[in-house]
Design a protein around this motif. Structure first.
Motif, PDB file in Angstrom:
ATOM      1  N   ALA A   4     -84.120 -13.669 -79.056  1.00  0.00           N
ATOM      2  CA  ALA A   4     -85.676 -13.636 -78.035  1.00  0.00           C
ATOM      3  C   ALA A   4     -85.490 -15.268 -78.046  1.00  0.00           C
ATOM      4  O   ALA A   4     -86.220 -16.261 -79.165  1.00  0.00           O
ATOM      5  N   ALA A   5     -86.232 -16.329 -77.095  1.00  0.00           N
ATOM      6  CA  ALA A   5     -86.683 -17.773 -76.965  1.00  0.00           C
ATOM      7  C   ALA A   5     -88.151 -17.400 -77.183  1.00  0.00           C
ATOM      8  O   ALA A   5     -88.782 -17.666 -75.764  1.00  0.00           O
ATOM      9  N   ALA A   6     -89.374 -16.661 -77.473  1.00  0.00           N
ATOM     10  CA  ALA A   6     -89.846 -16.293 -77.724  1.00  0.00           C
ATOM     11  C   ALA A   6     -90.700 -17.123 -79.238  1.00  0.00           C
ATOM     12  O   ALA A   6     -90.211 -16.870 -80.303  1.00  0.00           O
ATOM     13  N   PRO A   7     -92.222 -16.768 -79.589  1.00  0.00           N
ATOM     14  CA  PRO A   7     -92.839 -17.906 -80.907  1.00  0.00           C
ATOM     15  C   PRO A   7     -92.657 -16.529 -81.580  1.00  0.00           C
ATOM     16  O   PRO A   7     -92.694 -15.225 -81.803  1.00  0.00           O
ATOM     17  N   ARG A   8     -92.314 -16.752 -83.058  1.00  0.00           N
ATOM     18  CA  ARG A   8     -91.744 -15.653 -84.009  1.00  0.00           C
ATOM     19  C   ARG A   8     -92.958 -14.605 -84.290  1.00  0.00           C
ATOM     20  O   ARG A   8     -92.386 -13.814 -84.122  1.00  0.00           O
ATOM     21  N   VAL A   9     -94.161 -14.922 -83.845  1.00  0.00           N
ATOM     22  CA  VAL A   9     -95.477 -13.936 -83.708  1.00  0.00           C
ATOM     23  C   VAL A   9     -95.558 -12.934 -83.339  1.00  0.00           C
ATOM     24  O   VAL A   9     -95.501 -11.823 -83.062  1.00  0.00           O
ATOM     25  N   HIS A  10     -94.652 -13.392 -81.487  1.00  0.00           N
ATOM     26  CA  HIS A  10     -94.761 -12.244 -80.475  1.00  0.00           C
ATOM     27  C   HIS A  10     -93.249 -11.101 -80.920  1.00  0.00           C
ATOM     28  O   HIS A  10     -93.684 -10.111 -80.885  1.00  0.00           O
ATOM     29  N   ARG A  11     -92.387 -11.890 -81.615  1.00  0.00           N
ATOM     30  CA  ARG A  11     -91.252 -11.323 -81.750  1.00  0.00           C
ATOM     31  C   ARG A  11     -91.549 -10.428 -83.225  1.00  0.00           C
ATOM     32  O   ARG A  11     -90.652  -9.115 -83.705  1.00  0.00           O
ATOM     33  N   LEU A  12     -91.834 -11.089 -83.774  1.00  0.00           N
ATOM     34  CA  LEU A  12     -93.047  -9.786 -85.389  1.00  0.00           C
ATOM     35  C   LEU A  12     -93.544  -9.071 -84.468  1.00  0.00           C
ATOM     36  O   LEU A  12     -93.079  -7.359 -85.659  1.00  0.00           O
ATOM     37  N   THR A  13     -94.785  -8.731 -84.164  1.00  0.00           N
ATOM     38  CA  THR A  13     -95.319  -7.880 -83.403  1.00  0.00           C
ATOM     39  C   THR A  13     -94.776  -6.881 -82.736  1.00  0.00           C
ATOM     40  O   THR A  13     -94.285  -5.414 -83.118  1.00  0.00           O
ATOM     41  N   VAL A  14     -93.373  -7.475 -81.839  1.00  0.00           N
ATOM     42  CA  VAL A  14     -92.543  -6.165 -81.084  1.00  0.00           C
ATOM     43  C   VAL A  14     -91.619  -5.450 -82.254  1.00  0.00           C
ATOM     44  O   VAL A  14     -91.337  -4.285 -81.176  1.00  0.00           O
ATOM     45  N   TRP A  15     -91.419  -6.689 -82.731  1.00  0.00           N
ATOM     46  CA  TRP A  15     -90.301  -5.494 -83.976  1.00  0.00           C
ATOM     47  C   TRP A  15     -90.263  -4.499 -84.545  1.00  0.00           C
ATOM     48  O   TRP A  15     -90.496  -3.471 -85.107  1.00  0.00           O
ATOM     49  N   LEU A  16     -92.317  -4.631 -85.370  1.00  0.00           N
ATOM     50  CA  LEU A  16     -92.759  -3.761 -85.888  1.00  0.00           C
ATOM     51  C   LEU A  16     -93.305  -2.508 -85.325  1.00  0.00           C
ATOM     52  O   LEU A  16     -93.659  -1.498 -85.345  1.00  0.00           O
ATOM     53  N   LEU A  17     -93.472  -3.020 -83.500  1.00  0.00           N
ATOM     54  CA  LEU A  17     -94.268  -1.629 -82.892  1.00  0.00           C
ATOM     55  C   LEU A  17     -92.300  -0.807 -82.740  1.00  0.00           C
ATOM     56  O   LEU A  17     -92.842   0.589 -82.332  1.00  0.00           O
ATOM     57  N   ARG A  18     -91.513  -1.581 -82.406  1.00  0.00           N
ATOM     58  CA  ARG A  18     -90.141  -0.702 -82.506  1.00  0.00           C
ATOM     59  C   ARG A  18     -89.365  -0.281 -83.338  1.00  0.00           C
ATOM     60  O   ARG A  18     -89.416   0.934 -83.902  1.00  0.00           O
ATOM     61  N   HIS A  19     -89.694  -0.020 -84.518  1.00  0.00           N
ATOM     62  CA  HIS A  19     -89.421   0.377 -85.798  1.00  0.00           C
ATOM     63  C   HIS A  19     -91.072   1.328 -86.467  1.00  0.00           C
ATOM     64  O   HIS A  19     -91.453   1.863 -87.274  1.00  0.00           O
ATOM     65  N   GLY A  20     -92.077   1.473 -85.486  1.00  0.00           N
ATOM     66  CA  GLY A  20     -93.397   2.209 -85.451  1.00  0.00           C
ATOM     67  C   GLY A  20     -94.234   1.964 -86.710  1.00  0.00           C
ATOM     68  O   GLY A  20     -94.939   2.416 -87.479  1.00  0.00           O
ATOM     69  N   ALA A  21     -94.450   1.167 -86.941  1.00  0.00           N
ATOM     70  CA  ALA A  21     -95.276  -0.038 -88.176  1.00  0.00           C
ATOM     71  C   ALA A  21     -95.847  -0.244 -87.668  1.00  0.00           C
ATOM     72  O   ALA A  21     -96.677  -1.210 -88.789  1.00  0.00           O
ATOM     73  N   LEU A  22     -96.495  -0.545 -86.224  1.00  0.00           N
ATOM     74  CA  LEU A  22     -97.832  -1.129 -86.173  1.00  0.00           C
ATOM     75  C   LEU A  22     -99.224   0.272 -86.844  1.00  0.00           C
ATOM     76  O   LEU A  22     -98.828   1.170 -86.034  1.00  0.00           O
ATOM     77  N   PRO A  23    -100.294  -0.525 -87.471  1.00  0.00           N
ATOM     78  CA  PRO A  23    -101.260   0.859 -88.102  1.00  0.00           C
ATOM     79  C   PRO A  23    -102.375   0.912 -86.648  1.00  0.00           C
ATOM     80  O   PRO A  23    -103.144   0.676 -86.891  1.00  0.00           O
ATOM     81  N   CYS A  24    -102.064   1.885 -86.085  1.00  0.00           N
ATOM     82  CA  CYS A  24    -103.287   2.322 -84.989  1.00  0.00           C
ATOM     83  C   CYS A  24    -104.229   2.996 -85.699  1.00  0.00           C
ATOM     84  O   CYS A  24    -103.516   3.704 -87.177  1.00  0.00           O
ATOM     85  N   GLY A  25    -105.384   3.716 -84.620  1.00  0.00           N
ATOM     86  CA  GLY A  25    -105.959   4.573 -85.411  1.00  0.00           C
ATOM     87  C   GLY A  25    -105.855   5.794 -85.742  1.00  0.00           C
ATOM     88  O   GLY A  25    -105.046   6.540 -86.762  1.00  0.00           O
TER      89      GLY A  25
END
Length: 227
Positions: A4-25
């Motif tokens: 994807a032609a997007a900043p790496r930090v954006h791709r990393l956030t979405v990668w974590l989201l799609r793996h259920g790895a973002l620390p929500c409440g």
């Protein structure tokens, strides 16, 4: 995401989201219980920090924060308005499969240029929804849709500036820089840029083939001014 032609930090956030790895409440509270938290004070806040969500007892899950929360709903409405203004076609459905997982079987943005614009818009929206709501949550408040939208708009303008540079400057035009030193990326043309970003004049227009004039396509949901 890798291509994807997007900043790496954006791709990393979405990668974590799609793996259920973002620390929500909800995840943080669950992990605290598993670690054997002995009292309620040791368990992170489980509920969404938006007052109306907290009053309704809605947990801060990933699906809630990115789709069902009023903050997310307002941001995705802005994204839909921007897409409709720039593409002229139907907006993407507000579903987890399309907005979070990027399933092209349920909704396809179109050709290569439209896909390029959609991926940049989608990933920026997901990244700033996460960082904006997480920063507000840690500060004891809740994010404002207009603030999230402003960050998305700023990221899109930076993305357009990078693409315009690639479309108008060739490696040989960089004084003192060997073209072989530059990263290998597909060459772009001004016509490609116009189709990807300047369609219908909603996001930007090209002034004399030399500079980009940015537009404010839609106000944030619930606000009266441009982002």
């Amino acid at each position: 995401l890798h291509g994807a032609a997007a900043p790496r930090v954006h791709r990393l956030t979405v990668w974590l989201l799609r793996h259920g790895a973002l620390p929500c409440g909800a995840q943080a509270a669950h992990m605290a219980v598993l670690r054997g938290a002995r009292d309620a004070a040791a368990v992170p806040r489980l509920l969404c920090c938006v007052p109306q969500c907290a009053q309704a007892g809605l947990a801060d899950t990933l699906s809630h924060r990115f789709l069902h929360c009023p903050v997310a709903a307002a941001v995705w409405q802005w994204v839909a308005d921007v897409w409709t203004a720039s593409a002229g076609g139907p907006a993407p459905p507000r579903s987890a499969a399309v907005l979070l997982a990027g399933d092209r079987r349920q909704w396809d943005p179109g050709g290569e240029e439209a896909s390029h614009r959609w991926v940049a818009l989608q990933l920026a929206a997901l990244h700033f929804l996460w960082t904006g709501t997480e920063a507000a949550r840690r500060a004891g408040g809740h994010a404002q849709p207009a603030a999230v939208v402003a960050r998305i708009a700023h990221a899109l303008r930076a993305h357009m500036a990078r693409d315009f540079t690639r479309a108008t400057l060739q490696p040989t035009e960089y004084a003192g820089v060997c073209g072989a030193w530059l990263p290998s990326r597909p060459r772009r043309s001004l016509e490609w840029f116009a189709a990807a970003w300047a369609a219908r004049g909603a996001l930007c227009s090209i002034a004399g083939g030399r500079r980009v004039q940015h537009q404010s396509p839609c106000p944030p949901a619930g606000r009266g001014g441009p982002p």
